[in-house]
Design an enzyme around this catalytic site. Structure first.
Site, mmCIF file in Angstrom:
data_model
loop_
_atom_site.group_PDB
_atom_site.id
_atom_site.type_symbol
_atom_site.label_atom_id
_atom_site.label_comp_id
_atom_site.label_asym_id
_atom_site.label_seq_id
_atom_site.Cartn_x
_atom_site.Cartn_y
_atom_site.Cartn_z
ATOM 1 N N ALA A 63 0.860 -1.180 0.000
ATOM 2 C CA ALA A 63 0.000 0.000 0.000
ATOM 3 C C ALA A 63 0.899 1.233 0.000
ATOM 4 C CB ALA A 63 -0.879 -0.015 1.241
ATOM 5 N N GLY A 102 0.479 -5.144 0.718
ATOM 6 C CA GLY A 102 -0.672 -5.111 -0.173
ATOM 7 C C GLY A 102 -0.342 -5.701 -1.544
ATOM 8 N N GLU A 105 -0.749 -9.257 -1.198
ATOM 9 C CA GLU A 105 -2.189 -9.505 -1.013
ATOM 10 C C GLU A 105 -2.923 -9.462 -2.360
ATOM 11 O OE1 GLU A 105 -2.361 -6.489 2.167
ATOM 12 O OE2 GLU A 105 -3.386 -8.012 3.363
ATOM 13 N N GLU A 125 4.127 -5.725 7.030
ATOM 14 C CA GLU A 125 3.359 -4.674 7.708
ATOM 15 C C GLU A 125 3.733 -4.533 9.174
ATOM 16 O OE1 GLU A 125 2.171 -6.742 5.469
ATOM 17 O OE2 GLU A 125 0.668 -5.789 4.201
HETATM 18 C C1 3H9 Z 1 0.489 -2.349 3.379
HETATM 19 O O1 3H9 Z 1 0.697 -2.828 2.300
HETATM 20 C C2 3H9 Z 1 -0.847 -2.399 4.074
HETATM 21 C C3 3H9 Z 1 -1.795 -3.379 3.458
HETATM 22 O O2 3H9 Z 1 -1.632 -4.644 4.025
HETATM 23 C C4 3H9 Z 1 -3.220 -3.019 3.750
HETATM 24 C C5 3H9 Z 1 -3.793 -1.850 3.070
HETATM 25 C C6 3H9 Z 1 -5.288 -1.718 3.274
HETATM 26 N N1 3H9 Z 1 4.667 3.416 0.079
HETATM 27 O O3 3H9 Z 1 13.303 1.551 0.470
HETATM 28 P P1 3H9 Z 1 13.747 2.296 -0.730
HETATM 29 C C7 3H9 Z 1 9.445 4.693 -1.215
HETATM 30 S S1 3H9 Z 1 1.702 -1.504 4.197
HETATM 31 C C8 3H9 Z 1 5.160 4.607 -0.247
HETATM 32 O O4 3H9 Z 1 14.770 3.345 -0.557
HETATM 33 P P2 3H9 Z 1 14.904 -0.121 -1.809
HETATM 34 C C9 3H9 Z 1 10.540 5.013 -0.203
HETATM 35 O O5 3H9 Z 1 10.076 5.899 0.783
HETATM 36 C C10 3H9 Z 1 3.085 -1.538 3.110
HETATM 37 N N2 3H9 Z 1 6.473 4.803 -0.551
HETATM 38 O O6 3H9 Z 1 14.212 1.302 -1.908
HETATM 39 C C11 3H9 Z 1 11.595 5.617 -1.091
HETATM 40 O O7 3H9 Z 1 11.237 6.956 -1.356
HETATM 41 P P3 3H9 Z 1 12.356 8.080 -1.554
HETATM 42 C C12 3H9 Z 1 3.767 -2.835 3.106
HETATM 43 C C13 3H9 Z 1 7.265 3.732 -0.513
HETATM 44 O O8 3H9 Z 1 15.144 -0.535 -3.193
HETATM 45 C C14 3H9 Z 1 11.450 4.819 -2.396
HETATM 46 O O9 3H9 Z 1 10.148 4.246 -2.358
HETATM 47 N N3 3H9 Z 1 4.980 -2.750 2.296
HETATM 48 C C15 3H9 Z 1 6.802 2.467 -0.179
HETATM 49 O O10 3H9 Z 1 16.012 -0.087 -0.829
HETATM 50 C C16 3H9 Z 1 12.465 3.724 -2.536
HETATM 51 O O11 3H9 Z 1 12.433 2.898 -1.369
HETATM 52 C C17 3H9 Z 1 6.143 -2.398 2.840
HETATM 53 O O12 3H9 Z 1 6.257 -2.173 4.018
HETATM 54 C C18 3H9 Z 1 5.424 2.325 0.123
HETATM 55 N N4 3H9 Z 1 4.890 1.122 0.443
HETATM 56 O O13 3H9 Z 1 13.787 -1.072 -1.197
HETATM 57 C C19 3H9 Z 1 7.306 -2.327 1.898
HETATM 58 N N5 3H9 Z 1 7.842 1.597 -0.213
HETATM 59 O O14 3H9 Z 1 13.180 7.608 -2.726
HETATM 60 C C20 3H9 Z 1 8.084 -1.076 2.149
HETATM 61 C C21 3H9 Z 1 8.911 2.313 -0.590
HETATM 62 O O15 3H9 Z 1 11.567 9.319 -1.787
HETATM 63 N N6 3H9 Z 1 9.168 -0.874 1.211
HETATM 64 N N7 3H9 Z 1 8.583 3.601 -0.771
HETATM 65 O O16 3H9 Z 1 13.124 8.093 -0.261
HETATM 66 C C22 3H9 Z 1 10.323 -1.555 1.273
HETATM 67 O O17 3H9 Z 1 10.532 -2.438 2.058
HETATM 68 C C23 3H9 Z 1 11.400 -1.118 0.311
HETATM 69 O O18 3H9 Z 1 11.091 0.153 -0.127
HETATM 70 C C24 3H9 Z 1 11.593 -2.025 -0.937
HETATM 71 C C25 3H9 Z 1 12.613 -1.357 -1.896
HETATM 72 C C26 3H9 Z 1 12.131 -3.382 -0.489
HETATM 73 C C27 3H9 Z 1 10.316 -2.201 -1.680
#
Ligand code: 3H9
Length: 694
Positions: A63, A102, A105, A125
């Site tokens: 999400a 998400g 999901e 999450e």
């Molecule tokens: C969820 O899904 C809830 C659902 O179950 C229910 C809903 C109803 N959103 O980490 P990076 C941005 S909760 C917005 O440096 P990497 C991040 O801030 C979510 N922005 O890259 C950064 O921005 P900036 C569950 C996001 O290659 C840029 O993307 N998912 C999100 O080292 C690059 O990120 C997670 O918790 C996001 N969801 O790693 C996954 N994710 O460049 C969270 C990233 O401006 N994300 N950004 O600083 C991660 O674990 C890592 O970002 C990922 C890439 C492994 C994907």
């Protein structure tokens, strides 16, 4: 049509493509696009099956966390996934990069999943203080069973494709062109007459109540204070106890509770702070970094050895320099022992141990490190010794090499000034054990070059650390703030609180242990020497508290001597000691301090508020550029509870005016030497603002 999701056709296959850089997060536009595209595919008689695939570096990574604070608009993710799952035509998710939260999901709402072998999936999450709120806690357990679901969702880790295949989360692993492979997979489904297949229709394997109870017990200590892990257990339990739709309703209820919680707000703050901290204000984004292909560590003690392991873990060759063969042998033996212990726990293989050991080259000669790209000095914490090392490094190292000091307190500028190249000198303060602790407090000197700063910050990430950049001052950010807590906790005990009372308050607040348990563990002699050095340097406290020094002078150096502030019968468990109690009372009497009962509230305020006040001074002086730098340092280096977001975030939550008021109260009681609020704290409180409004 949405501008982040597109629909096209390849024969009988409808191709739904998400393109929402950088990580294809499920914002409102993506959700709306998915809904419309699925409807389009269903309405088109020429389309017999669909493939969902993403552009860019990853499948949907979750999400959009930015939307959480302002509320997510329509359509909601749950109905979007529900429509996919109940669609009358088979939908195949094609996964590359990371399908997280998400994102996974959505994939679980599809009828089939294919993934590249390099892909990973997960429901992380929990790290945001949340639970998977779009069916993750109801669908995943139906595929993998209760125990695996608990481990995956409470752990929040990333599962490699091969393991996901084994668990039944993905159906096939493909290599090469993912789009072509997924289309071929969908065509084969059609040829075989395989239709849609909904996870909601799978009856979960029976799981007894004890599975959940035992799991909860197993995580109770580690997850103390966090809310999400326990809500996740409840939600997964619902998958086994309730029909699917009722389970979904329970999941939503628990998700919303977490979403409103201060724990999740704090953890979401940390998520962004951890990414922001890498961006040093004032440093041009396009600063060209120096190349780092090999390094050296000077000093093979516990710290130096741990630092060398960080290089080896990241696959970077490193030379380990010592002055004497016996110290070198001891250092190398300790590194090997550490690796072998990790292998025994199954975290790495014995082949990995040998591979890493081979990257660490012991040497007794400065001449051997003359060509490396970065040197990290980790010798005894003494200015004269460090200056000698840096003079030597200046004379042998190639031009352009980065010369870093692992000092935890000393003036980096003074060290830099003994070299002919202060622009190449920087502080890299690792925390002990250096191969484990995530924090790297990097210290820029007055003359440190921008490209050195940029290189060291990106190198921190490369070796698996969270680097925070700070300026030069006594104790830098972390230890300077800790000093406030150390001082007040000693005073509190002198005034009548017991060490165990102080420790309990800090433990209950969420620290892994209290101030005195920590001091005993680190060794009381360490602090003794530091205080001695400070006194010699004329840095005396206005109110000197000597009871801990007296304990040290009795030969009680902490856990290692089975006695310190506490006594230890099994070498580990602190037990209050009447001898210490008597000694404290005597010291108080000599100092003319009448001992009294001290409330828990006073202990909390006097231990924590001065830290926050010091944080305000640190911000005013520009030693830390932003409150988030301080929060990241305290969470990753000093065990500040993640569910409270760091000292500066927590201060904003409790209200700065409350801190200022407490300062006025204590100033009346003790005088204003230690109880003068920092101008920034007073100003923000007066304006009704917080540190994060700066
Ligand atoms: C969820 O899904 C809830 C659902 O179950 C229910 C809903 C109803 N959103 O980490 P990076 C941005 S909760 C917005 O440096 P990497 C991040 O801030 C979510 N922005 O890259 C950064 O921005 P900036 C569950 C996001 O290659 C840029 O993307 N998912 C999100 O080292 C690059 O990120 C997670 O918790 C996001 N969801 O790693 C996954 N994710 O460049 C969270 C990233 O401006 N994300 N950004 O600083 C991660 O674990 C890592 O970002 C990922 C890439 C492994 C994907």
């Amino acid at each position: 049509m949405s501008n982040t999701v597109s629909f096209s056709k390849q024969g009988a296959i409808g191709l739904i493509k998400v393109n929402n850089p950088p990580v294809n997060a499920l914002n409102q536009s993506v959700r709306a696009g998915l809904k419309t595209c699925v409807e389009q595919g269903l309405a088109d008689d020429g389309v017999k099956a669909m493939v969902l695939i993403c552009e860019g570096r990853t499948f949907i990574a979750g999400a959009d966390i930015n939307e959480f604070a302002k509320g997510m608009g329509e359509p909601g993710l749950v109905p979007v996934i529900g429509n996919m799952e109940t669609a009358a035509k088979p939908i195949v998710a094609a996964i590359h990069g990371t399908a997280l939260g998400g994102g996974l999901e959505v994939a679980l709402g599809c009828h089939y999943r294919v993934a590249l072998s390099s892909a990973k999936v997960g429901l992380p999450e929990v790290h945001l203080g949340l639970l998977p709120g779009a069916g993750g806690t109801q669908r995943l357990p139906r595929l993998v069973g209760a125990q695996a679901a608990l481990e995956l969702i409470v752990g929040g880790g990333h599962v490699p494709a091969a393991k996901a295949l084994e668990l039944g989360i993905v159906d096939e692993i493909v290599d090469g062109d993912l789009e072509a492979a997924a289309i071929a997979y969908a065509e084969k489904l059609l040829a075989d007459g395989s239709g849609p297949r909904a996870i909601r229709d799978i009856a979960p394997e029976a799981a007894g109540s004890e599975v959940f109870d035992n799991f909860e017990k197993s995580i109770a200590r580690k997850q103390r204070g966090f809310l999400a892990p326990f809500h996740i257990i409840k939600s997964i339990r619902a998958a086994f106890e309730l029909p699917f739709d009722k389970g979904m309703a329970r999941e939503e209820e628990l998700f919303m509770e977490l979403m409103r919680s201060s724990e999740s707000a704090s953890q979401r703050h940390i998520f962004f702070a951890e990414r922001e901290v890498a961006k040093v204000p004032g440093l041009a984004k396009d600063t060209v970094k120096r190349e780092i292909n090999c390094g050296a560590v000077v000093g093979a003690g516990t710290m130096g050895g741990g630092i060398a392991m960080n290089f080896a873990n990241a696959g970077i060759p490193v030379k380990l320099l010592e002055m004497k063969q016996e110290f070198l042998d001891k250092g190398i033996a300790l590194i090997r022992k550490n690796y072998e212990n990790t292998a025994k726990k199954g975290r790495i293989s014995m082949a990995d141990v040998e591979k890493r050991m081979a990257l660490i080259e012991p040497t007794l000669s400065y001449d051997d490190i003359k060509d490396v790209d970065i040197v990290i000095e980790a010798v005894f914490e003494n200015m004269d010794v460090k200056k000698e090392v840096f003079k030597k490094l200046d004379s042998v190292c190639r031009s352009g090499a980065i010369l870093a000091s692992n000092t935890s307190t000393l003036d980096v500028d003074e060290i830099a000034n003994v070299t002919s190249r202060p622009q190449d000198v920087i502080g890299m303060h690792f925390f002990s054990p250096a191969n484990v602790m995530r924090l790297l407090e990097n210290v820029r000197g007055e003359l440190t070059a921008d490209d050195v700063i940029a290189t060291v910050m990106s190198f921190s990430k490369r070796i698996g650390k969270i680097g925070a950049m700070v300026g030069v001052c006594d104790g830098f950010v972390g230890n300077r703030m800790l000093h406030q807590r150390t001082r007040e906790s000693a005073y509190l005990v002198e005034e009548g609180a017991s060490p165990e009372q102080v420790d309990k308050i800090l433990f209950d607040f969420g620290f892994p242990m209290g101030a005195f348990t920590m001091a005993d563990m680190a060794g009381l002699d360490v602090g003794y020497k530091v205080r001695e050095e400070r006194r010699k340097a004329g840095k005396v406290e206005k109110r000197d508290s000597v009871w801990i020094d007296k304990i040290v002078e009795l030969g009680r150096h902490g856990q290692k001597t089975n006695a310190g502030v506490y006594k230890y019968e099994d070498g580990r468990t602190p037990i209050p000691d009447p001898i210490v109690k008597a000694l404290i009372a005597e010291c108080a009497k000599e100092a003319g301090i009448a001992q009294r009962d001290i409330s828990d509230q006073e202990i909390l305020e006097r231990c924590l508020y001065p830290m926050i006040n010091e944080g305000a001074l640190i911000l005013e002086e520009g030693i830390a550029a932003r409150p988030l730098d301080i929060d990241i340092i305290w969470i990753n280096g000093y065990g500040f509870p993640g569910y409270k977001g760091g000292p500066m975030f927590w201060a904003d939550q409790i209200g700065l005016q409350n801190i200022v008021d407490a300062y006025a109260k204590y100033a009346k009681q003790f005088g204003d030497h230690y109880w003068q609020p920092a101008p920034l704290l007073a100003k923000l409180a007066k304006e009704g603002k917080g540190f994060y409004d700066l």
